[in-house]
Scaffold this motif. Structure first.
Motif, PDB file in Angstrom:
ATOM      1  N   SER A 187      33.342  44.896  34.328  1.00 50.59           N
ATOM      2  CA  SER A 187      34.661  44.373  34.700  1.00 50.59           C
ATOM      3  C   SER A 187      35.754  44.795  33.729  1.00 50.59           C
ATOM      4  O   SER A 187      35.484  45.178  32.590  1.00 50.59           O
ATOM      5  CB  SER A 187      34.612  42.839  34.755  1.00 50.59           C
ATOM      6  OG  SER A 187      34.508  42.307  33.441  1.00 50.59           O
ATOM      7  N   CYS A 228      41.781  31.217  37.649  1.00 48.01           N
ATOM      8  CA  CYS A 228      42.282  32.576  37.898  1.00 48.01           C
ATOM      9  C   CYS A 228      43.799  32.630  37.711  1.00 48.01           C
ATOM     10  O   CYS A 228      44.334  33.545  37.084  1.00 48.01           O
ATOM     11  CB  CYS A 228      41.925  33.023  39.310  1.00 48.01           C
ATOM     12  SG  CYS A 228      40.204  32.806  39.788  1.00 48.01           S
ATOM     13  N   CYS A 259      39.687  33.602  45.872  1.00 44.08           N
ATOM     14  CA  CYS A 259      39.592  34.905  45.196  1.00 44.08           C
ATOM     15  C   CYS A 259      38.234  35.561  45.384  1.00 44.08           C
ATOM     16  O   CYS A 259      38.137  36.777  45.614  1.00 44.08           O
ATOM     17  CB  CYS A 259      39.864  34.747  43.700  1.00 44.08           C
ATOM     18  SG  CYS A 259      41.419  33.918  43.301  1.00 44.08           S
ATOM     19  N   CYS A 318      36.824  37.830  48.333  1.00 42.28           N
ATOM     20  CA  CYS A 318      37.066  39.277  48.346  1.00 42.28           C
ATOM     21  C   CYS A 318      36.584  39.968  47.071  1.00 42.28           C
ATOM     22  O   CYS A 318      36.206  41.140  47.113  1.00 42.28           O
ATOM     23  CB  CYS A 318      38.556  39.565  48.529  1.00 42.28           C
ATOM     24  SG  CYS A 318      39.232  38.975  50.106  1.00 42.28           S
ATOM     25  N   HIS A 319      36.648  39.265  45.944  1.00 42.16           N
ATOM     26  CA  HIS A 319      36.293  39.855  44.652  1.00 42.16           C
ATOM     27  C   HIS A 319      34.960  39.300  44.159  1.00 42.16           C
ATOM     28  O   HIS A 319      34.732  38.096  44.216  1.00 42.16           O
ATOM     29  CB  HIS A 319      37.378  39.549  43.612  1.00 42.16           C
ATOM     30  CG  HIS A 319      38.695  40.161  43.915  1.00 42.16           C
ATOM     31  ND1 HIS A 319      39.054  41.413  43.484  1.00 42.16           N
ATOM     32  CD2 HIS A 319      39.762  39.683  44.620  1.00 42.16           C
ATOM     33  CE1 HIS A 319      40.286  41.694  43.890  1.00 42.16           C
ATOM     34  NE2 HIS A 319      40.735  40.659  44.596  1.00 42.16           N
ATOM     35  N   ASP A 320      34.104  40.182  43.664  1.00 45.91           N
ATOM     36  CA  ASP A 320      32.873  39.725  43.036  1.00 45.91           C
ATOM     37  C   ASP A 320      33.223  38.858  41.833  1.00 45.91           C
ATOM     38  O   ASP A 320      34.103  39.200  41.040  1.00 45.91           O
ATOM     39  CB  ASP A 320      32.031  40.922  42.591  1.00 45.91           C
ATOM     40  CG  ASP A 320      30.739  40.498  41.924  1.00 45.91           C
ATOM     41  OD1 ASP A 320      29.750  40.298  42.630  1.00 45.91           O
ATOM     42  OD2 ASP A 320      30.736  40.363  40.672  1.00 45.91           O
ATOM     43  N   MET A 351      34.543  41.470  39.294  1.00 45.82           N
ATOM     44  CA  MET A 351      35.914  41.312  39.795  1.00 45.82           C
ATOM     45  C   MET A 351      36.353  42.465  40.691  1.00 45.82           C
ATOM     46  O   MET A 351      37.505  42.538  41.101  1.00 45.82           O
ATOM     47  CB  MET A 351      36.928  41.115  38.647  1.00 45.82           C
ATOM     48  CG  MET A 351      36.619  39.926  37.756  1.00 45.82           C
ATOM     49  SD  MET A 351      36.188  38.407  38.644  1.00 45.82           S
ATOM     50  CE  MET A 351      37.630  38.122  39.643  1.00 45.82           C
ATOM     51  N   LYS A 352      35.436  43.390  40.986  1.00 46.63           N
ATOM     52  CA  LYS A 352      35.735  44.463  41.927  1.00 46.63           C
ATOM     53  C   LYS A 352      35.682  43.893  43.345  1.00 46.63           C
ATOM     54  O   LYS A 352      35.068  42.847  43.600  1.00 46.63           O
ATOM     55  CB  LYS A 352      34.719  45.603  41.806  1.00 46.63           C
ATOM     56  CG  LYS A 352      34.445  46.085  40.383  1.00 46.63           C
ATOM     57  CD  LYS A 352      35.668  46.664  39.726  1.00 46.63           C
ATOM     58  CE  LYS A 352      35.324  47.194  38.332  1.00 46.63           C
ATOM     59  NZ  LYS A 352      36.529  47.626  37.585  1.00 46.63           N
ATOM     60  N   ILE A 353      36.299  44.589  44.299  1.00 43.63           N
ATOM     61  CA  ILE A 353      36.218  44.114  45.675  1.00 43.63           C
ATOM     62  C   ILE A 353      34.780  44.256  46.166  1.00 43.63           C
ATOM     63  O   ILE A 353      34.056  45.170  45.775  1.00 43.63           O
ATOM     64  CB  ILE A 353      37.204  44.852  46.600  1.00 43.63           C
ATOM     65  CG1 ILE A 353      36.947  46.356  46.615  1.00 43.63           C
ATOM     66  CG2 ILE A 353      38.636  44.537  46.210  1.00 43.63           C
ATOM     67  CD1 ILE A 353      37.752  47.094  47.658  1.00 43.63           C
ATOM     68  N   LYS A 354      34.360  43.345  47.025  1.00 47.27           N
ATOM     69  CA  LYS A 354      32.953  43.259  47.425  1.00 47.27           C
ATOM     70  C   LYS A 354      32.526  44.380  48.359  1.00 47.27           C
ATOM     71  O   LYS A 354      31.363  44.803  48.345  1.00 47.27           O
ATOM     72  CB  LYS A 354      32.700  41.910  48.112  1.00 47.27           C
ATOM     73  CG  LYS A 354      32.765  40.713  47.179  1.00 47.27           C
ATOM     74  CD  LYS A 354      32.450  39.436  47.941  1.00 47.27           C
ATOM     75  CE  LYS A 354      32.313  38.250  47.001  1.00 47.27           C
ATOM     76  NZ  LYS A 354      31.997  37.002  47.729  1.00 47.27           N
TER      77      LYS A 354
END
Length: 726
Positions: A51, A258, A320, A323-325, A329-332
């Protein structure tokens, strides 16, 4: 007496958006080290290592430094820099304004798409170097040294100079780039003793310290805010276009953690505690121009909070980590697959919907519904309000749209016609939201129209709250009865907005409703209410003292910069303590010498004291430190008018207009001053030239009509009459 807080806060918010920052000290809590989590949470730690959080900050070493320090050179206007290594240490040699200095790099800050570097100065302060490394690939235009302000030569006497407070790691950036950070600013000594638990954004930033958890492997973590249940209950029935949440109402309060960093906000506490509510630690900026465009699209660097709260996604309960791991924190899911988790592929992932070639940039959902803005020179960030492109509204409201962002050779009319051809006439917006766009575009509304926006519960809370704070531009006064529903609202942002707008309520009524806000659930509301009740003896003394102490503490932690001291001075002045107000303003000037507002407020105090000698001295200081600030020249012009020096006042007003040609008040006083010395004809001519540059020309038009009558100039009278009809 004091200058507008609205202008000051907006101005600082814009400035604050221009920089990233960071640095650090030494570990003080070994339990916070993410490595301690590996034995039980190996997968989570492994994901976290991928991340941006893991690379938020680090000690400068061969492994962490990405920039070219192989005797590389970079030049920007009068700045000349050389980057080199010596005995495994990294240095920048800088020549600027005929002075050469060498700085040792202590820490890296960030890693992609840029990396910044921190140096230690004095009194525990760390500053961000003016040159940053573009860590993108060469194909993307990266692998180079660059500066954020590519079109400006930032001189030493500039608030944005890299050695000034607004480029301070301790104050501006540190709390969001390291775990458990405490600024620990001593305003009496002007020093920082900043500490943190972990150099980057690790487990503690989201989960808390969990000291007992690390000691007792069987301990149960009970904090639901930081342990969201990830249960996929987004279901789309056959024939439905979009999924909806099925089951118990979601508890998305964990997003406060967040928002603590992914928002434009003012801190109220020394450090961030993830287990505490967002509004207990910060006062967020609303979606006001110039931070946002009139329709709420991002303009300045406002991060995500203000955008996401406007969205249908947020209203539907999306959070959040949908959509985000939660650890990388990347998009899934890549590309359109992310949106197709909830939105029908049969409807939305078809050329009949996106009307571009499959696989092209125009076929990607995000490029139409999450357009990017570039910040910090190289960092493209997406708008999280997920708006539908509306080019038919762009011309009237001066707003961008995704269509003409890509098709730069086309105009809004072309884009609007294309969308209507493809999808039919756009869905009509509600009357209240249309009025909100007008309000945000600088148009005047009737009070009833404005109140209808605030009271429309179909609008998002942040839209209603933003409109509420804008009432200061629509009405001079609100009654206690009018504000009661907002004070009692179950929406925290509504209560915060009315607490911040209390100056519209007459002082003799303010205590009636605002007393309850002093005991509000959230600190941000309590502090705002206390600020409105300073000096009021009609509220419960004990309750007021508690909220007032919170207010003072929130200002104390921000006295490393001019705004904190400025706010403190206004509190002291409102409390009747003029000496402390003067001391706070002098401290503001000392720590932030190129911030002009404290000079002007200090001059105002000296004016009320009849101390013309010190008043004149302060104005001379302000002119020397802020020669490019229109407000300084305008205020000095008023000082000259009061002292019967109209000729020089005219020159001051003229300089103010040169620096800010859209300010109607500057133009108005300039014309009046010219008229007072018999130059009415010149004043009239100047008014005709400048009136088209201002947003609200009615005041200038009225003055123009008066001068036209005075000179019997019928053509000018007709000219200004047209503006009165707008």
């Amino acid at each position: 007496m004091f200058k507008s807080l609205f202008t000051r806060v907006s101005y600082f918010s814009v400035l604050a958006s221009f920089f990233y920052c960071a640095t650090t000290y030494a570990f003080i809590n070994k339990d916070a080290d993410p490595q301690n989590c590996t034995s039980c949470h190996q997968s989570a730690v492994s994901s976290w290592m991928k991340s941006d959080h893991a690379k938020a900050m680090d000690v400068a070493t061969k492994k962490t430094v990405l920039g070219d320090f192989n005797n590389a050179k970079a030049t920007h206007y009068s700045q000349k820099a050389r980057f080199y290594t010596e005995k495994n240490n990294f240095f920048m040699e800088m020549n600027h304004e005929n002075k050469t200095s060498v700085y040792k790099i202590k820490y890296t800050f960030g890693h992609y798409p840029l990396q910044q570097y921190l140096i230690e100065t004095q009194n525990g302060k760390y500053q961000v170097l003016p040159f940053s490394w573009d860590s993108r690939t060469k194909a993307e235009g990266g692998q180079r040294w660059f500066v954020m302000y590519e079109d400006e030569d930032i001189k030493a006497q500039d608030r944005l100079h890299w050695q000034q407070p607004l480029q301070s790691w301790n104050g501006m950036c540190a709390d969001c780039h390291s775990d458990g950070l405490k600024r620990n600013y001593d305003k009496d000594k002007g020093t920082f003793d900043t500490t943190f638990d972990n150099i980057n954004v690790g487990c503690q930033s989201c989960h808390g310290k969990m000291n007992n958890h690390t000691k007792d492997k069987n301990a149960i973590i009970k904090n639901s805010r930081n342990q969201p249940k990830i249960i996929n209950n987004w279901l789309r029935k056959v024939g439905e276009r979009t999924a909806s949440w099925q089951g118990e109402k979601r508890d998305n309060s964990f997003m406060d953690t967040c928002f603590a960093c992914h928002s434009l906000r003012s801190p109220l506490t020394n450090g961030i505690k993830p287990e505490h509510a967002f509004l207990d630690q910060f006062s967020p900026s609303f979606i006001i121009p110039p931070l946002y465009h009139a329709d709420g699209q991002i303009k300045e660097e406002v991060y995500v909070y203000g955008s996401f709260l406007q969205s249908k996604m947020y209203k539907a309960g999306v959070n959040c980590i949908d959509c985000h791991d939660q650890h990388t924190m990347k998009i899934k899911v890549p590309d359109n697959g992310l949106c197709l988790q909830c939105h029908s592929a049969e409807v939305f992932n078809q050329p009949t919907h996106f009307k571009h070639e499959e696989g092209s940039e125009g076929s990607k959902c995000v490029n139409c519904h999450m357009p990017t803005n570039r910040y910090m020179g190289v960092d493209d960030r997406r708008d999280h309000s997920f708006k539908i492109p509306r080019p038919h509204l762009s011309t009237a409201n001066d707003t961008p749209n995704a269509c003409t962002n890509c098709h730069e050779d086309k105009d809004n009319n072309w884009a609007a016609a294309k969308l209507e051809q493809w999808h039919g006439k756009p869905k009509a917006l509600s009357k209240t939201y249309t009025d909100f766009l007008r309000l945000q575009s600088g148009k005047r509304l009737q009070l009833a129209q404005h109140l209808a926006i605030v009271n429309d519960k179909n609008l998002n809370d942040i839209v209603r709250a933003t409109a509420l704070t804008g009432l200061v531009n629509t009405t001079p006064q609100l009654s206690n009865e009018q504000i009661k529903p907002w004070v009692a609202s179950d929406k925290p942002l509504i209560r915060l907005a009315i607490a911040q707008t209390g100056q519209l309520v007459p002082p003799n009524e303010r205590h009636l409703a605002f007393a309850t806000l002093l005991s509000d659930k959230y600190k941000s509301v309590r502090i705002a209410a206390a600020n409105q009740l300073i000096g009021n003896t009609q509220v419960n003394a004990e309750v007021m003292k508690k909220a007032f102490d919170e207010l003072m503490l929130s200002n104390d932690i921000n006295t490393w910069r001019g705004e904190g001291n400025l706010n403190e001075s206004m509190i002291h002045y409102g409390s009747g303590n003029r000496d402390k107000a003067i001391a706070a303003l002098k401290n503001a000037i000392n720590v932030d010498p190129y911030f002009s507002v404290p000079y002007l407020n200090l001059a105002d105090i000296y004016k009320t004291m009849g101390d013309s000698v010190n008043e004149a001295k302060i104005y001379q200081q302000a002119l020397k430190t802020s020669p490019l600030d229109g407000m300084v020249h305008y205020s000095y012009g008023l000082y000259l008018i009061r002292n019967k020096d109209t000729v020089n006042a005219i020159e001051s007003f003229k300089q103010a207009i040169k620096l800010d040609p859209t300010n109607a008040q500057y133009i108005y006083l300039y014309a009046l001053a010219q008229d007072s010395v018999g130059k009415t004809k010149q004043a009239l001519m100047q008014l005709r030239m400048m009136i088209t540059k201002v947003d609200n020309p009615q005041q200038l038009a009225q003055l123009g009509l008066s001068f036209s009558q005075k000179l019997r100039d019928q053509k000018s009278y007709q000219f200004f009459g047209r503006f009165m009809q707008q």
